[in-house]
Scaffold this motif. Sequence first.
Motif, short mmCIF file in Angstrom:
data_model
loop_
_atom_site.label_atom_id
_atom_site.label_comp_id
_atom_site.label_asym_id
_atom_site.label_seq_id
_atom_site.Cartn_x
_atom_site.Cartn_y
_atom_site.Cartn_z
N LEU A 128 0.82 -1.21 0.00
CA LEU A 128 0.00 0.00 0.00
C LEU A 128 0.86 1.26 0.00
O LEU A 128 0.47 2.29 -0.57
N ARG A 129 2.02 1.17 0.63
CA ARG A 129 2.91 2.32 0.68
C ARG A 129 3.68 2.50 -0.63
O ARG A 129 4.03 3.61 -1.01
N ALA A 130 3.94 1.40 -1.32
CA ALA A 130 4.73 1.46 -2.55
C ALA A 130 3.92 2.01 -3.72
O ALA A 130 4.47 2.70 -4.59
N VAL A 131 2.63 1.73 -3.75
CA VAL A 131 1.79 2.22 -4.85
C VAL A 131 1.46 3.69 -4.58
O VAL A 131 0.88 4.02 -3.55
N PRO A 132 1.83 4.59 -5.49
CA PRO A 132 1.56 6.03 -5.25
C PRO A 132 0.06 6.30 -5.19
O PRO A 132 -0.76 5.59 -5.80
N ASP A 133 -0.30 7.33 -4.43
CA ASP A 133 -1.72 7.68 -4.32
C ASP A 133 -2.29 8.12 -5.66
O ASP A 133 -3.49 7.96 -5.91
N VAL A 134 -1.45 8.65 -6.56
CA VAL A 134 -1.94 9.04 -7.88
C VAL A 134 -2.39 7.81 -8.66
O VAL A 134 -3.41 7.85 -9.38
N VAL A 135 -1.65 6.71 -8.53
CA VAL A 135 -2.04 5.47 -9.22
C VAL A 135 -3.36 4.96 -8.66
O VAL A 135 -4.26 4.54 -9.42
N PHE A 136 -3.50 4.98 -7.34
CA PHE A 136 -4.78 4.59 -6.74
C PHE A 136 -5.91 5.48 -7.25
O PHE A 136 -7.02 5.00 -7.53
N ALA A 137 -5.64 6.77 -7.39
CA ALA A 137 -6.67 7.70 -7.87
C ALA A 137 -7.09 7.36 -9.29
O ALA A 137 -8.29 7.37 -9.61
N ARG A 218 -1.88 18.18 0.97
CA ARG A 218 -1.02 18.50 -0.17
C ARG A 218 -1.21 17.47 -1.29
O ARG A 218 -1.23 17.81 -2.47
N SER A 219 -1.31 16.19 -0.91
CA SER A 219 -1.47 15.14 -1.91
C SER A 219 -2.81 15.26 -2.63
O SER A 219 -2.90 14.96 -3.83
N SER A 220 -3.86 15.66 -1.92
CA SER A 220 -5.17 15.79 -2.56
C SER A 220 -5.16 16.86 -3.63
O SER A 220 -5.94 16.81 -4.59
N VAL A 222 -2.62 17.30 -5.71
CA VAL A 222 -2.08 16.61 -6.89
C VAL A 222 -3.11 15.66 -7.47
O VAL A 222 -3.21 15.50 -8.69
N LEU A 223 -3.90 15.01 -6.61
CA LEU A 223 -4.91 14.07 -7.10
C LEU A 223 -5.95 14.78 -7.97
O LEU A 223 -6.52 14.17 -8.87
N GLY A 224 -6.19 16.06 -7.68
CA GLY A 224 -7.13 16.81 -8.51
C GLY A 224 -6.66 16.94 -9.94
O GLY A 224 -7.48 17.11 -10.86
N LEU A 225 -5.35 16.86 -10.17
CA LEU A 225 -4.83 16.98 -11.53
C LEU A 225 -5.19 15.77 -12.39
O LEU A 225 -5.14 15.85 -13.62
#
Length: 276
Positions: A128-137, A218-220, A222-225
Amino acid sequence: MSTSTLPVRRLPVPPKTRRPRTVAIGWVIAAGLLVVHVIAWRATDVSFTALVEGWRGMADFLAEAIPPDLSWKVLGPSLSGAAVTLWIGLLGTTLSVPASLALALLAARDTAPAGWVYQSARGLLSFLRAVPDVVFALIFVTAVGLGPFPGVLALICHNVGVMGKLWAEALEDADPGPALALRTAGAGRLQIAAHALLPMVTPRLAGLLLYRFDVNVRSSLVLGLVGAGGIGFLINQSIQLFQFDEMLTHILVVLVLIVAVDRLSALVRHRLGSAS
């Protein structure tokens, strides 16, 4: 003559001698770091000359972005998008707490019921830590569509991996005295965790949680992009439409939001540290 009046003779401290082997190892490590940085420099095409030669493009970009468009037509949606970004970060942090705590207890040596459970929990947290949150998004956008919801789901998945590991390490670093006393008295692992480990590390767990909330806001952005809603989506939209003055307005709102969240989380962490 009294012994108190005898002069004190100070002996010189012999200088420390470095072993030749230690010096050689240091030079080898320095040479290795230099080689790695040279390889990284070439692989990433770093060129300060290209940066200097591109000043005209940057000047044109800034000329179109300044001054920012502070009309309510732009500022209103920007503030609304910033609020959505804040809510994404908040829910992505708080909704991940139960799974993070459960996996942390399973991934800590003192509370894991068996060795294979410990290794399995550690492996899941690493994934879960290795997969970036952008990929999950991106995955959740294809599943539930555009909007803030896939951003919340992405942060939950990634934050469970990060926070579970941090909490597991906090549990392992706790004072073993109370846990040993309860174990000697015949208490089980859950009783030890509930009555010995968790009460000691709760301020630290709360501090780590607040830190992750700061990071997730901060990550959210980037997820909006990538279509996960929030003010990041407005920034991406402004760039695609070449509305750079609107983009600068959104960035200024983001700056205010990040500073406010950072100050608030730092204040709460300081209060928790003082209370502990």
